[in-house]
Design a protein around this motif. Structure first.
Motif, PDB file in Angstrom:
ATOM      1  N   UNK A 103       0.840  -1.194   0.000  1.00 14.05           N
ATOM      2  CA  UNK A 103       0.000   0.000   0.000  1.00 14.05           C
ATOM      3  C   UNK A 103       0.880   1.251   0.000  1.00 14.05           C
ATOM      4  N   UNK A 104       0.519   2.227  -0.846  1.00 11.07           N
ATOM      5  CA  UNK A 104       1.360   3.416  -1.020  1.00 11.07           C
ATOM      6  C   UNK A 104       1.540   4.184   0.289  1.00 11.07           C
ATOM      7  N   UNK A 105       0.473   4.320   1.067  1.00  7.56           N
ATOM      8  CA  UNK A 105       0.575   5.056   2.335  1.00  7.56           C
ATOM      9  C   UNK A 105       1.480   4.328   3.326  1.00  7.56           C
ATOM     10  N   UNK A 106       1.353   2.992   3.378  1.00  8.55           N
ATOM     11  CA  UNK A 106       2.194   2.208   4.287  1.00  8.55           C
ATOM     12  C   UNK A 106       3.658   2.307   3.864  1.00  8.55           C
ATOM     13  N   UNK A 107       3.933   2.243   2.573  1.00  9.56           N
ATOM     14  CA  UNK A 107       5.310   2.328   2.092  1.00  9.56           C
ATOM     15  C   UNK A 107       5.918   3.691   2.419  1.00  9.56           C
ATOM     16  N   UNK A 108       5.133   4.752   2.209  1.00  8.81           N
ATOM     17  CA  UNK A 108       5.619   6.097   2.490  1.00  8.81           C
ATOM     18  C   UNK A 108       5.892   6.266   3.994  1.00  8.81           C
ATOM     19  N   UNK A 109       4.959   5.779   4.794  1.00  9.66           N
ATOM     20  CA  UNK A 109       5.108   5.841   6.251  1.00  9.66           C
ATOM     21  C   UNK A 109       6.328   5.052   6.701  1.00  9.66           C
ATOM     22  N   UNK A 110       6.531   3.872   6.139  1.00  8.04           N
ATOM     23  CA  UNK A 110       7.634   3.001   6.539  1.00  8.04           C
ATOM     24  C   UNK A 110       8.982   3.602   6.170  1.00  8.04           C
ATOM     25  N   UNK A 111       9.060   4.219   5.005  1.00  8.67           N
ATOM     26  CA  UNK A 111      10.320   4.838   4.578  1.00  8.67           C
ATOM     27  C   UNK A 111      10.736   5.945   5.542  1.00  8.67           C
ATOM     28  N   UNK A 112       9.752   6.633   6.123  1.00  6.21           N
ATOM     29  CA  UNK A 112      10.061   7.713   7.049  1.00  6.21           C
ATOM     30  C   UNK A 112      10.538   7.247   8.403  1.00  6.21           C
ATOM     31  N   UNK A 113      10.471   5.941   8.672  1.00  8.34           N
ATOM     32  CA  UNK A 113      10.888   5.398   9.965  1.00  8.34           C
ATOM     33  C   UNK A 113      12.169   4.571   9.877  1.00  8.34           C
ATOM     34  N   UNK A 114      12.769   4.528   8.697  1.00  3.72           N
ATOM     35  CA  UNK A 114      13.956   3.697   8.498  1.00  3.72           C
ATOM     36  C   UNK A 114      15.110   4.050   9.421  1.00  3.72           C
ATOM     37  N   UNK A 115      15.212   5.321   9.820  1.00  7.07           N
ATOM     38  CA  UNK A 115      16.327   5.736  10.681  1.00  7.07           C
ATOM     39  C   UNK A 115      16.266   5.110  12.066  1.00  7.07           C
ATOM     40  N   UNK A 116      15.113   4.552  12.447  1.00  3.68           N
ATOM     41  CA  UNK A 116      15.001   3.902  13.753  1.00  3.68           C
ATOM     42  C   UNK A 116      15.755   2.581  13.799  1.00  3.68           C
ATOM     43  N   UNK A 117      15.958   1.968  12.647  1.00  2.00           N
ATOM     44  CA  UNK A 117      16.579   0.640  12.601  1.00  2.00           C
ATOM     45  C   UNK A 117      18.005   0.667  12.091  1.00  2.00           C
ATOM     46  N   UNK A 118      18.321   1.610  11.227  1.00  2.00           N
ATOM     47  CA  UNK A 118      19.644   1.652  10.612  1.00  2.00           C
ATOM     48  C   UNK A 118      20.260   3.009  10.923  1.00  2.00           C
ATOM     49  N   UNK A 119      21.313   3.009  11.731  1.00  2.00           N
ATOM     50  CA  UNK A 119      21.895   4.261  12.202  1.00  2.00           C
ATOM     51  C   UNK A 119      22.224   5.200  11.040  1.00  2.00           C
ATOM     52  N   UNK A 120      21.501   6.333  10.918  1.00  2.00           N
ATOM     53  CA  UNK A 120      21.790   7.259   9.822  1.00  2.00           C
ATOM     54  C   UNK A 120      23.097   8.000  10.055  1.00  2.00           C
ATOM     55  N   UNK A 121      23.712   8.412   8.966  1.00  2.00           N
ATOM     56  CA  UNK A 121      24.968   9.151   9.034  1.00  2.00           C
ATOM     57  C   UNK A 121      24.675  10.639   9.175  1.00  2.00           C
ATOM     58  N   UNK A 122      25.204  11.245  10.235  1.00  2.00           N
ATOM     59  CA  UNK A 122      25.073  12.688  10.467  1.00  2.00           C
ATOM     60  C   UNK A 122      26.470  13.286  10.368  1.00  2.00           C
ATOM     61  N   UNK A 123      26.651  14.243   9.458  1.00  2.00           N
ATOM     62  CA  UNK A 123      27.969  14.842   9.236  1.00  2.00           C
ATOM     63  C   UNK A 123      28.013  16.253   9.812  1.00  2.00           C
ATOM     64  N   UNK A 124      29.091  16.550  10.543  1.00  5.15           N
ATOM     65  CA  UNK A 124      29.324  17.902  11.032  1.00  5.15           C
ATOM     66  C   UNK A 124      30.140  18.637   9.987  1.00  5.15           C
ATOM     67  N   UNK A 125      29.688  19.810   9.575  1.00  6.29           N
ATOM     68  CA  UNK A 125      30.376  20.557   8.524  1.00  6.29           C
ATOM     69  C   UNK A 125      30.541  22.006   8.960  1.00  6.29           C
TER      70      UNK A 125
END
Length: 343
Positions: A155-177
């Motif tokens: 479902x398009x809404x579920x996919x969109x919602x799920x993509x927005x929560x990916x950072x909870x499972x896979x540590x996102x990279x935050x760069x200091x610049x």
């Protein structure tokens, strides 16, 4: 079982595919064990017990019922016997598990979603992910009343919602610049609560990049401190080294999920345009706020920073942590009651 009473028992072959040399095969069943055995026409076995039973007239095998949600069939291991029993299970209404690996690792799970939830809990480093993951089996069961798992997951809404929560499972990279000597390394140490980055009042101290895992307001991220971005030194080998460091920094920024662009009371942070990214991927911060001599930041009329921080006193660090977390995982996503396809 779904709330509507449909039997959603799953099965999978837990032993290796038969080659003709195995004596016994192991077929795991997850779901309502009592009702499933009744549906298969297998004489009842008490929870926590086992017994020799006829398996659809195909073979006699051991049947073990571990609890109300889990049973195991152990027929002879010949390829023809195993293939026929697997076909018989499908004919009688059981569904092959789409992810047998998760169910094998977590046989206590009632279904695939619960097994995947347990697997996700085992590896996430973000505390804020835990309550949301625990909610998922209930949410999926409620939403699957009228749809199949695959249809709902697509479902398009579920996919969109799920993509927005990916950072909870896979540590996102935050760069200091930022430009050289902006205090980025000091801020990394303050966020990590440890001396993980070299700190010195000398141009080019961070020639390479330093990274560390950090918890920011409940979200686990990987923070990278990059070299200063202010063009090469004037001559000689310094120019070559600084230019290479700047190129490495820009490459990291391009792959970062979020950039924290750092300035101080006299120097504004680099803009999204200067960093070569979109504004949504940048949080701006004014460091060394303890050095401000007036309530207003001199350059703030042109572009106010998202956060004002003093690493010396710790003022603003919590605000910065919250800002980074909310940019990576929007609060509206956490409040959304749609199921999350987290596997």
């Amino acid at each position: 079982m779904t709330p509507g009473g449909e039997n959603i028992s799953r099965f999978w072959l837990a032993s290796p595919p038969p080659s003709g040399r195995e004596a016994i095969a192991v077929i795991e069943i997850s779901g309502d064990a009592r009702r499933t055995l009744e549906m298969l026409g297998i004489k009842a076995v008490a929870s926590g017990a086992y017994g020799l039973r006829s398996l659809g007239g195909i073979d006699d095998g051991l049947v073990a019922v571990w609890d109300e949600g889990r049973a195991t069939l152990m027929p002879h291991g010949g390829p023809a016997v195993v293939a026929t029993i697997l076909e018989w299970l499908v004919d009688r209404g059981l569904k092959p598990a789409s992810d047998a690996a998760a169910l094998t690792r977590f046989p206590e799970a009632r279904d695939e979603i619960e097994a995947e939830m347990l697997a996700a809990l085992a590896h996430t480093r973000s505390p804020m992910a835990v309550p949301l993951l625990l909610e998922q089996p209930r949410r999926w069961r409620e939403h699957l009343l009228d749809q199949s798992l695959s249809d709902m997951a697509a479902d398009a809404d579920v996919k969109r919602h799920s993509e927005g929560l990916g950072a909870l499972l896979h540590e996102p990279l935050v760069a200091l610049a930022g430009r050289p000597n902006m205090g980025k390394s000091t801020m990394l140490n303050a966020l990590a609560k440890d001396a993980v980055s070299i700190v010195a009042d000398e141009r080019g101290t961070t020639r390479d990049y330093v990274g560390v895992g950090v918890l920011l307001a409940g979200l686990a991220v990987r923070v990278i401190d990059t070299p200063g971005l202010d063009g090469p030194a004037s001559c000689g080998d310094e120019a070559t080294i600084d230019l290479a460091a700047a190129r490495a920094a820009m490459s990291l920024l391009a792959s970062a999920a979020l950039i924290v662009s750092c300035g101080d009371p006299t120097t504004p942070p680099l803009s999204a345009a200067e960093l070569g990214v979109t504004a949504e991927r940048v949080v701006t911060v004014c460091l060394r706020s303890d050095l401000l001599t007036t309530p207003m930041i001199p350059w703030a009329n042109e572009s106010s920073p998202d956060c004002v921080v003093s690493c010396h006193s710790g003022q603003g660090l919590e605000h910065l942590s919250n800002a980074v977390r909310d940019r990576l995982v929007a609060p509206s996503r956490l409040a959304n009651t749609l199921p999350w396809k987290f596997w």
